[in-house]
Write an enzyme that holds these catalytic residues in place. Structure first.
Site, short mmCIF file in Angstrom:
data_model
loop_
_atom_site.label_atom_id
_atom_site.label_comp_id
_atom_site.label_asym_id
_atom_site.label_seq_id
_atom_site.Cartn_x
_atom_site.Cartn_y
_atom_site.Cartn_z
N LYS A 1 -126.00 15.35 13.75
CA LYS A 1 -125.56 14.70 14.98
C LYS A 1 -124.96 15.71 15.69
O LYS A 1 -124.15 16.80 15.06
CB LYS A 1 -124.68 13.55 14.70
CG LYS A 1 -124.78 12.28 16.07
CD LYS A 1 -125.93 11.78 16.08
CE LYS A 1 -126.13 10.71 17.26
NZ LYS A 1 -127.37 9.83 17.22
N ASP B 1 -129.23 11.02 23.18
CA ASP B 1 -128.20 9.83 22.76
C ASP B 1 -127.65 9.40 23.93
O ASP B 1 -128.16 9.66 25.27
CB ASP B 1 -127.21 10.31 21.58
CG ASP B 1 -126.52 9.14 21.00
OD1 ASP B 1 -125.44 8.96 21.18
OD2 ASP B 1 -127.14 8.54 19.88
#
Length: 383
Positions: free
Chosen positions: A115, A155
């Protein structure tokens, strides 16, 4: 290695580790050696932090913090989104990367977990400022990613526009057209479904939508500073889909009293640990009539699954039809559910009352962890 409590205070990451650890006890009872696997798996393989310096439309310089957490590559290249939001910090990205590792394992595709992002706020920025930031961000990130190393996606705050800007910057910096990002546009990428799967709503975007769609807006009632979970007095299915910890213990109790049967997270760690405890207590005590809770790592793995399918198309230089992708996605989600359900049944307590539904959160955590731990052991990461 230092005890987890001796490290910097990282509340979101600590919560994610506690959430999975609390459900692995039945597994550890049968296989105590797997405690060692968890001790290793909860430490990222690599954490990259860097500065991002960019210039706004008025010639003023700004600096933000950029991150990439490359958490686990036992099952494949690191895979996970990039988030642009002022709340981004290392704790949030470590929690997301940790969750992503086990989520990706549940898809059955060969993807590790990662991430990244920056504490940059894209709201109110011009297209030119967004482009400048994306290029500055990718100038450093391009050193650390690659189609066989780390393949980011979008995202919160990162959609098709931002992915395209970053892809263009990477191509210029590295002089190569390769599948180093997913969620690209149909004009030069392969998948529009991935962009849909990565869509996230925020108050700003919702406000803009309502402002420009008055006929639709008239059908809804806006509650300032409120979340929906306590505003509905009768509900069957709740789908938290915004961000982490959006359902509290109090809100979980309200959903239970409102007759909710299913809570399926579209966001990552959408419920607090206290809320999960409420859901699980309802499941155990209601003989199949309480709340059946589906955690984000299983319920929303379709988004990263489509990204994985895009990676496959990138590697083959092919473009599948939306129908082909959708069929593959349906198979992935069906298999994910069956794995979580069957694993949960295998580890149900011996004293469980007849009619009690298996714990999907336990099933998802055990199934995902076993797959990652097995690959890590085979590769010599723990012994």
């Amino acid at each position: 290695m230092p005890h987890h409590s001796q490290l910097a205070h990282e509340p979101e990451f600590d919560q994610a580790v506690h959430e999975i650890t609390s459900t692995l006890e039945p597994l550890f009872h049968k296989h105590p050696e797997l405690h060692r696997a968890l001790a290793v798996a909860q430490v990222p393989e690599r954490v990259i932090q860097f500065r991002v310096v960019w210039e706004d439309d008025h010639g003023k310089m700004h600096v933000n913090r950029g991150f990439r957490v490359q958490f686990n590559s036992a099952l494949g290249p690191y895979k996970g989104g990039i988030r642009f939001h002022p709340t981004v910090n290392l704790s949030i990205l470590k929690f997301l990367g940790f969750e992503q590792t086990f989520k990706n394992a549940l898809t059955g595709l060969m993807m590790g977990g990662g991430k990244g992002g920056a504490d940059f706020d894209p709201k109110g920025k011009s297209d030119n400022e967004i482009r400048k930031f994306c290029c500055a961000f990718m100038q450093e990130l391009s050193r650390h990613i690659g189609q066989d190393t780390d393949v980011p996606a979008g995202d919160i705050g990162v959609g098709g526009r931002e992915v395209a800007y970053m892809f263009g910057a990477y191509k210029k910096y590295r002089n190569e057209f390769s599948g180093i990002l997913t969620g690209k546009g149909m004009s030069f990428g392969v998948e529009d479904i991935a962009a849909i799967a990565n869509l996230k709503l925020s108050h700003g975007y919702l406000h803009d939508f309502v402002k420009h769609n008055h006929d639709i807006a008239e059908r809804f009632e806006y509650h300032e500073g409120k979340r929906p979970w306590t505003l509905i007095h009768k509900v069957h299915i709740a789908l938290p889909c915004a961000t982490q910890n959006e359902v509290s213990e109090e809100e979980a109790h309200h959903l239970n009293h409102a007759g909710c049967h299913i809570v399926a997270e579209g966001s990552n760690m959408g419920s607090t640990m206290e809320a999960i405890n409420v859901f699980e207590k309802s499941r155990k005590e209601s003989h199949g009539h309480g709340i059946w809770y589906a955690p984000g790592k299983a319920a929303n793995c379709g988004g990263v699954a489509v990204s994985g399918l895009e990676m496959a198309q990138n590697s083959q230089r092919l473009q599948w039809s939306p129908q082909e992708v959708d069929l593959k996605l349906q198979d992935i989600m069906k298999n994910c559910y069956e794995i979580c359900y069957d694993t949960a049944k295998d580890y149900m307590p011996a004293d469980a009352k007849e009619g009690t539904l298996p714990s999907l959160v336990m099933g998802a955590n055990i199934a995902g962890f076993l797959k990652v731990a097995g690959a890590m052991k085979a590769q010599g990461d723990w012994w």
